[in-house]
Design a protein around this motif. Structure first.
Motif, mmCIF file in Angstrom:
data_model
loop_
_atom_site.group_PDB
_atom_site.id
_atom_site.type_symbol
_atom_site.label_atom_id
_atom_site.label_comp_id
_atom_site.label_asym_id
_atom_site.label_seq_id
_atom_site.Cartn_x
_atom_site.Cartn_y
_atom_site.Cartn_z
ATOM 1 N N MET A 64 -3.208 -3.084 6.097
ATOM 2 C CA MET A 64 -3.102 -1.657 5.827
ATOM 3 C C MET A 64 -3.715 -0.870 6.989
ATOM 4 O O MET A 64 -3.109 0.074 7.479
ATOM 5 C CB MET A 64 -3.802 -1.277 4.517
ATOM 6 C CG MET A 64 -3.722 0.202 4.215
ATOM 7 S SD MET A 64 -4.238 0.678 2.543
ATOM 8 C CE MET A 64 -5.896 0.109 2.462
ATOM 9 N N TYR A 123 0.841 -1.188 0.000
ATOM 10 C CA TYR A 123 0.000 0.000 0.000
ATOM 11 C C TYR A 123 0.878 1.242 0.000
ATOM 12 O O TYR A 123 2.074 1.179 0.265
ATOM 13 C CB TYR A 123 -0.946 0.013 1.210
ATOM 14 C CG TYR A 123 -0.234 -0.064 2.535
ATOM 15 C CD1 TYR A 123 0.253 1.076 3.166
ATOM 16 C CD2 TYR A 123 -0.038 -1.290 3.163
ATOM 17 C CE1 TYR A 123 0.920 0.998 4.369
ATOM 18 C CE2 TYR A 123 0.633 -1.377 4.378
ATOM 19 C CZ TYR A 123 1.100 -0.234 4.973
ATOM 20 O OH TYR A 123 1.767 -0.310 6.164
ATOM 21 N N TRP A 173 -4.178 0.436 -1.810
ATOM 22 C CA TRP A 173 -3.366 -0.655 -2.328
ATOM 23 C C TRP A 173 -2.680 -0.200 -3.608
ATOM 24 O O TRP A 173 -3.228 0.588 -4.372
ATOM 25 C CB TRP A 173 -4.213 -1.898 -2.589
ATOM 26 C CG TRP A 173 -4.765 -2.481 -1.339
ATOM 27 C CD1 TRP A 173 -6.055 -2.462 -0.932
ATOM 28 C CD2 TRP A 173 -4.034 -3.130 -0.294
ATOM 29 N NE1 TRP A 173 -6.166 -3.066 0.289
ATOM 30 C CE2 TRP A 173 -4.958 -3.494 0.708
ATOM 31 C CE3 TRP A 173 -2.689 -3.452 -0.116
ATOM 32 C CZ2 TRP A 173 -4.572 -4.149 1.868
ATOM 33 C CZ3 TRP A 173 -2.317 -4.111 1.046
ATOM 34 C CH2 TRP A 173 -3.248 -4.453 2.015
#
Length: 170
Positions: A147, A39, A55
């Motif tokens: 993430m 990411y 991403w």
């Protein structure tokens, strides 16, 4: 933590952690950008937010990883820093992906959700071990929390609240 906080994924920093200045928090979040993570965190600019984490679907090296692993969703987290309240309002958005063109590339579809959710994709390879028994080895793992969690943990360590946004504006 109330029920609504639990539903939105809102978390507060530990007791006794003083909030750092907003610029220090921003630098700490940008410090999460490394070539080996799938990411990128960038300024939000035209995305109606201060920071955007998404991403790396369009980068050639990462695109092939996402295509080969048959990922079917992408996650984007838009963040707005509220300097007065020392909180980061985070809107997590997720789209389904489709494969298009030759060579194959990923493209967002119109299937959309918002709010904290978790997408996990794994690929396993089966084979025989040295002793002849069947063994499974994980060859690929994708987890959308990879993430969200570093972002949230950085915010909390910086003394700010991570406030999940599901309804309304960021």
């Amino acid at each position: 933590m109330g029920l609504f906080d639990k539903l939105t994924g809102t978390q507060h920093p530990p007791e006794g952690v003083s909030p750092v200045p907003g610029q220090d928090l921003r630098e700490a979040l940008f410090g999460l950008n490394r070539p080996e993570v799938p990411y990128v965190i960038r300024y939000g600019g035209g995305e109606r937010c201060d920071l955007l984490a998404e991403w790396r679907l369009t980068e050639p090296a990462w695109q092939q990883v996402f295509v080969r692993s048959q990922i079917s969703h992408t996650v984007q987290i838009r963040m707005r820093l509220d300097h007065k309240e020392h909180e980061v309002r985070a809107l997590e958005e997720q789209w389904e992906l489709s494969r298009v063109g030759t060579p194959t590339r990923l493209q967002k579809t119109s299937a959309y959700t918002r709010g904290p959710s978790r997408t996990v994709s794994r690929r396993w390879t089966l084979g025989r071990g040295a002793d002849g028994h069947l063994e499974a080895a994980e060859t690929f793992r994708f987890d959308s929390a990879e993430m969200r969690e570093p972002l949230r943990d950085t915010v909390l360590r910086s003394g700010w609240t991570w406030r999940g946004v599901v309804f309304g504006k960021l």
